[in-house]
Design an enzyme around this catalytic site. Structure first.
Site, PDB file in Angstrom:
ATOM      1  CG  ASP A  99      -0.439  -0.073   2.647  1.00  0.00           C
ATOM      2  OD1 ASP A  99       0.755  -0.292   2.557  1.00  0.00           O
ATOM      3  OD2 ASP A  99      -1.149  -0.132   3.469  1.00  0.00           O
ATOM      4  CG  ASP A 147       0.742  -4.124   2.086  1.00  0.00           C
ATOM      5  OD1 ASP A 147       0.875  -5.169   2.868  1.00  0.00           O
ATOM      6  OD2 ASP A 147       1.418  -3.137   2.082  1.00  0.00           O
ATOM      7  CD  GLU A 196       8.095  -0.558   7.650  1.00  0.00           C
ATOM      8  OE1 GLU A 196       7.314  -1.294   7.101  1.00  0.00           O
ATOM      9  OE2 GLU A 196       8.349   0.529   7.169  1.00  0.00           O
TER      10      GLU A 196
HETATM   11  O1  KIV Z   1       3.499  -1.053   1.800  1.00  0.00           O
HETATM   12  C1  KIV Z   1       4.747  -1.572   1.581  1.00  0.00           C
HETATM   13  O2  KIV Z   1       5.492  -1.111   0.452  1.00  0.00           O
HETATM   14  C2  KIV Z   1       5.192  -2.447   2.583  1.00  0.00           C
HETATM   15  C3  KIV Z   1       6.886  -2.741   2.712  1.00  0.00           C
HETATM   16  C4  KIV Z   1       7.555  -1.279   3.144  1.00  0.00           C
HETATM   17  C5  KIV Z   1       7.261  -3.615   3.613  1.00  0.00           C
HETATM   18  O3  KIV Z   1       4.576  -2.589   3.498  1.00  0.00           O
END
Ligand code: KIV
Length: 290
Positions: free
Chosen positions: A54, A93, A190
């Site tokens: 996301d 996501d 993260e």
């Molecule tokens: O949204 C995204 O790109 C992520 C990564 C930073 C793991 O969740």
């Protein structure tokens, strides 16, 4: 075919089991992608997993955070990515508030994401265990995500490193164990201290995928636009820039604009000619209408 292809296109797509089996055998490389051309490139480059994050709200759509990304927007971008992938496992996501309300909401939204776009797994931020159990129980593989979870950055006091104090670190260790127990096939860590990520990695049996979590994770993930220099609003310290494509693109477009203005582009080689006979006929016609 590209000269930088690292595997044959008829090689089998990577499965959830392949990802789980990689633990303690080889490191996993994951990167984000949001459209077909970039999906083709990262797949040909041989990454194991592609995340339609996301983060697209920020790096593709110019928003200040990820909170306003909708399920329909995710489906739109996921479809484009899936079309460009032969080998990598595509994970999507689940956007903010598409799973938090409860297992039923999570299940119907994850089902839409999988059925309408073709992604093979979803990622949820935080330890929403009943939701994760519901999805795994229904056959939808789930990747967990703990530490700095951008969808909850307001609650976490901004985009800050998590788990620096022993108590918070203990809580993250417990969350990782709970995610494994709920059925996650891998867990993103993260922005947490490297020793904590190493301890989590040693204690869970599923692969950990780090971003700002040190070298001891079982794999790494980066946002494509960060690593290629295509997003300069904000670059977290844990990002390594592998290229400056933004600068290259700007120079290419500057050169183009200058050549259009000077008349250097296009040349006859960029256009289409006409038979001499047809050209003479055209000129006759033009003269008739003068
Ligand atoms: O949204 C995204 O790109 C992520 C990564 C930073 C793991 O969740």
């Amino acid at each position: 075919m590209s000269t930088y292809q690292t595997f044959s296109t008829d090689e089998k797509p990577l499965s959830i089991l392949d990802v789980r089996d990689a633990k303690n055998r080889r490191k996993l490389a994951m990167v984000t992608a949001y459209d077909t051309p970039s999906a083709r490139i990262v797949d040909r480059a041989g990454v194991d997993m592609v995340l339609v994050g996301d983060s697209l709200g920020m790096v593709m759509l110019g928003r200040k955070d990820t909170l306003s990304v909708t399920l329909d927007e995710m489906i739109h971008h996921c479809r484009a990515v899936v079309q460009g992938i032969h080998h990598a496992l595509v994970v999507a996501d689940m956007p903010f508030m598409t799973y938090e309300p409860g297992p039923d909401t999570a299940l119907s939204n994850a089902a839409r994401l999988v059925r309408e776009s073709g992604v093979r797994a979803v990622k949820l931020e935080g330890a929403f265990l009943p939701q994760i159990r519901a999805l795994v129980g229904a056959g939808i593989p789930v990747m967990g995500h703990i530490g700095l979870t951008p969808q909850r950055s307001a609650q976490l006091g901004g985009f800050k490193v998590q788990g620096k104090r022993a108590e918070a670190a203990r809580q993250l260790l417990d969350e990782a164990a709970a995610l494994e127990d709920a059925g996650c096939f891998a867990i993103v860590l993260e922005a947490i201290p490297a020793p904590l990520a190493a301890a989590i990695t040693a204690r869970v049996s599923v692969p950990t995928i780090g971003i700002g979590a040190g070298a001891d994770c079982d794999g790494q993930v980066l946002v494509l636009h960060d690593m290629l220099g295509l997003y300069s609003e904000f670059t977290p310290r844990f990002v390594k820039r592998y290229a400056e494509l933004g600068t290259l693109m700007e120079q290419a477009v500057r050169d183009y604009a200058e050549e259009v203005r000077s008349g250097a582009f296009p040349t006859p080689a960029h256009g289409f000619s006409m038979d001499e006979e047809e050209r003479a006929r055209l000129e006759d016609r033009l003269r008739e209408t003068e």
